[in-house]
Design an enzyme around this catalytic site. Structure first.
Site, PDB file in Angstrom:
ATOM      1  N   ASP A   7       0.870  -1.173   0.000  1.00 48.10           N
ATOM      2  CA  ASP A   7       0.000   0.000   0.000  1.00 48.10           C
ATOM      3  C   ASP A   7       0.909   1.224   0.000  1.00 48.10           C
ATOM      4  O   ASP A   7       2.139   1.109  -0.172  1.00 48.10           O
ATOM      5  CB  ASP A   7      -0.993  -0.039   1.178  1.00 48.10           C
ATOM      6  CG  ASP A   7      -0.343   0.187   2.535  1.00 48.10           C
ATOM      7  OD1 ASP A   7       0.902   0.302   2.599  1.00 48.10           O
ATOM      8  OD2 ASP A   7      -1.076   0.255   3.543  1.00 48.10           O
ATOM      9  N   HIS A   8       0.320   2.403   0.224  1.00 45.54           N
ATOM     10  CA  HIS A   8       1.113   3.635   0.217  1.00 45.54           C
ATOM     11  C   HIS A   8       2.164   3.651   1.320  1.00 45.54           C
ATOM     12  O   HIS A   8       3.238   4.212   1.143  1.00 45.54           O
ATOM     13  CB  HIS A   8       0.177   4.847   0.354  1.00 45.54           C
ATOM     14  CG  HIS A   8      -0.750   4.744   1.530  1.00 45.54           C
ATOM     15  ND1 HIS A   8      -1.798   3.833   1.564  1.00 45.54           N
ATOM     16  CD2 HIS A   8      -0.781   5.388   2.721  1.00 45.54           C
ATOM     17  CE1 HIS A   8      -2.443   3.957   2.716  1.00 45.54           C
ATOM     18  NE2 HIS A   8      -1.826   4.889   3.434  1.00 45.54           N
ATOM     19  N   CYS A  64       3.196  -3.088   3.990  1.00 47.62           N
ATOM     20  CA  CYS A  64       2.337  -1.950   4.339  1.00 47.62           C
ATOM     21  C   CYS A  64       3.085  -1.149   5.403  1.00 47.62           C
ATOM     22  O   CYS A  64       4.302  -1.316   5.548  1.00 47.62           O
ATOM     23  CB  CYS A  64       0.944  -2.404   4.782  1.00 47.62           C
ATOM     24  SG  CYS A  64       0.880  -3.431   6.257  1.00 47.62           S
ATOM     25  N   THR A  66       3.021  -1.133   8.809  1.00 45.38           N
ATOM     26  CA  THR A  66       3.574  -1.983   9.865  1.00 45.38           C
ATOM     27  C   THR A  66       3.829  -3.415   9.415  1.00 45.38           C
ATOM     28  O   THR A  66       4.527  -4.166  10.096  1.00 45.38           O
ATOM     29  CB  THR A  66       2.581  -2.077  11.041  1.00 45.38           C
ATOM     30  OG1 THR A  66       1.348  -2.606  10.533  1.00 45.38           O
ATOM     31  CG2 THR A  66       2.334  -0.707  11.672  1.00 45.38           C
ATOM     32  N   GLY A  67       3.175  -3.823   8.341  1.00 55.25           N
ATOM     33  CA  GLY A  67       3.198  -5.224   7.914  1.00 55.25           C
ATOM     34  C   GLY A  67       2.067  -6.028   8.537  1.00 55.25           C
ATOM     35  O   GLY A  67       1.776  -7.143   8.104  1.00 55.25           O
ATOM     36  N   ILE A  68       1.417  -5.451   9.534  1.00 59.02           N
ATOM     37  CA  ILE A  68       0.384  -6.211  10.264  1.00 59.02           C
ATOM     38  C   ILE A  68      -0.849  -6.442   9.389  1.00 59.02           C
ATOM     39  O   ILE A  68      -1.335  -7.573   9.249  1.00 59.02           O
ATOM     40  CB  ILE A  68       0.000  -5.480  11.571  1.00 59.02           C
ATOM     41  CG1 ILE A  68       1.204  -5.426  12.526  1.00 59.02           C
ATOM     42  CG2 ILE A  68      -1.174  -6.188  12.244  1.00 59.02           C
ATOM     43  CD1 ILE A  68       0.990  -4.522  13.735  1.00 59.02           C
ATOM     44  N   GLY A  69      -1.365  -5.383   8.794  1.00 61.96           N
ATOM     45  CA  GLY A  69      -2.567  -5.524   7.972  1.00 61.96           C
ATOM     46  C   GLY A  69      -2.360  -6.459   6.805  1.00 61.96           C
ATOM     47  O   GLY A  69      -3.215  -7.318   6.509  1.00 61.96           O
ATOM     48  N   HIS A  97      11.846 -22.628   9.074  1.00 58.37           N
ATOM     49  CA  HIS A  97      10.882 -23.394   9.868  1.00 58.37           C
ATOM     50  C   HIS A  97       9.455 -23.323   9.328  1.00 58.37           C
ATOM     51  O   HIS A  97       8.699 -24.275   9.454  1.00 58.37           O
ATOM     52  CB  HIS A  97      10.874 -22.895  11.318  1.00 58.37           C
ATOM     53  CG  HIS A  97      12.064 -23.361  12.107  1.00 58.37           C
ATOM     54  ND1 HIS A  97      12.165 -23.199  13.470  1.00 58.37           N
ATOM     55  CD2 HIS A  97      13.213 -23.984  11.718  1.00 58.37           C
ATOM     56  CE1 HIS A  97      13.327 -23.710  13.897  1.00 58.37           C
ATOM     57  NE2 HIS A  97      13.993 -24.178  12.849  1.00 58.37           N
ATOM     58  N   HIS A 132       9.136 -29.792  10.763  1.00 57.60           N
ATOM     59  CA  HIS A 132       8.458 -28.552  10.376  1.00 57.60           C
ATOM     60  C   HIS A 132       7.435 -28.803   9.270  1.00 57.60           C
ATOM     61  O   HIS A 132       6.405 -28.139   9.209  1.00 57.60           O
ATOM     62  CB  HIS A 132       9.481 -27.511   9.937  1.00 57.60           C
ATOM     63  CG  HIS A 132      10.473 -27.209  11.014  1.00 57.60           C
ATOM     64  ND1 HIS A 132      10.112 -26.616  12.200  1.00 57.60           N
ATOM     65  CD2 HIS A 132      11.807 -27.483  11.114  1.00 57.60           C
ATOM     66  CE1 HIS A 132      11.172 -26.511  12.979  1.00 57.60           C
ATOM     67  NE2 HIS A 132      12.221 -27.038  12.346  1.00 57.60           N
TER      68      HIS A 132
HETATM   69  C1  RB5 Z   1      -1.963   2.752   6.417  1.00 55.48           C
HETATM   70  O1  RB5 Z   1      -1.998   4.003   7.010  1.00 55.48           O
HETATM   71  C2  RB5 Z   1      -1.598   1.679   7.431  1.00 55.48           C
HETATM   72  O2  RB5 Z   1      -2.647   1.481   8.297  1.00 55.48           O
HETATM   73  C3  RB5 Z   1      -1.209   0.416   6.728  1.00 55.48           C
HETATM   74  O3  RB5 Z   1      -0.122   0.673   5.897  1.00 55.48           O
HETATM   75  C4  RB5 Z   1      -0.765  -0.739   7.602  1.00 55.48           C
HETATM   76  O4  RB5 Z   1       0.212  -0.354   8.518  1.00 55.48           O
HETATM   77  C5  RB5 Z   1      -1.830  -1.553   8.188  1.00 55.48           C
HETATM   78  O5  RB5 Z   1      -1.581  -2.546   8.879  1.00 55.48           O
END
Ligand code: RB5
Length: 147
Positions: A7-8, A64, A66-69, A97, A132
């Site tokens: 994403d951005h 993204c 954080t990488g979380i989404g 693993h 694994h």
């Molecule tokens: C976008 O602002 C941000 O929420 C996205 O890049 C990401 O970090 C979501 O997990």
């Protein structure tokens, strides 16, 4: 063939990763996003994850903020093992693993140099198999049980 998307929030690191893949002579497809306009990470996470799950791509890289989404979204696709990595150790373990077929990073967490180092480690590490593999099969069974 590697599918790459962001994403951005991950755009700068994605561009650096694409440059790295070119330097290494690896075939890839940049599945966007293409500029800094705000977009929704699930759209790109699904695009890359479904490309890998469909078999046309061997691996994927998603970024993204954080990488979380991206990791949450990609792991909704059956057959995807998306691993969010933060450092050389987790990048190595993600392949060794977990045999992660999608590498996920945070563009607002890592510098481009750090992120590219993690991509290189993940690409250069081999899956260990053995115990694994049977754990991955249990994950696959969870997917089947939910159908
Ligand atoms: C976008 O602002 C941000 O929420 C996205 O890049 C990401 O970090 C979501 O997990």
């Amino acid at each position: 063939m590697i599918a790459v998307g962001s994403d951005h929030g991950g755009l700068d690191l994605k561009n650096a990763v694409c440059a790295l893949l070119i330097t290494r002579g690896l075939a890839f497809s940049d599945m966007g996003t293409v500029d800094t306009n705000s977009v929704d990470y699930p759209d790109f996470g699904f695009r890359v994850a479904s490309a890998v799950a469909g078999g046309g791509y061997t691996e994927g890289i998603l970024i993204c903020g954080t990488g979380i989404g991206m990791s949450i979204a990609a792991n909704k696709v059956n057959g995807i093992r998306a691993a969010l990595v933060h450092d050389p150790f987790t990048a190595q373990m993600a392949k060794q693993h977990n045999n992660a077929n999608v590498l996920v990073m945070g563009g607002r967490v890592l510098t481009c140099e750090q992120g590219c180092e993690l991509v290189e480690i993940w690409l250069d590490t081999l899956f260990e198999g053995g115990r694994h593999q049977s754990r991955l099969e249990k994950i696959q069974q969870i997917e089947l049980d939910q159908k």
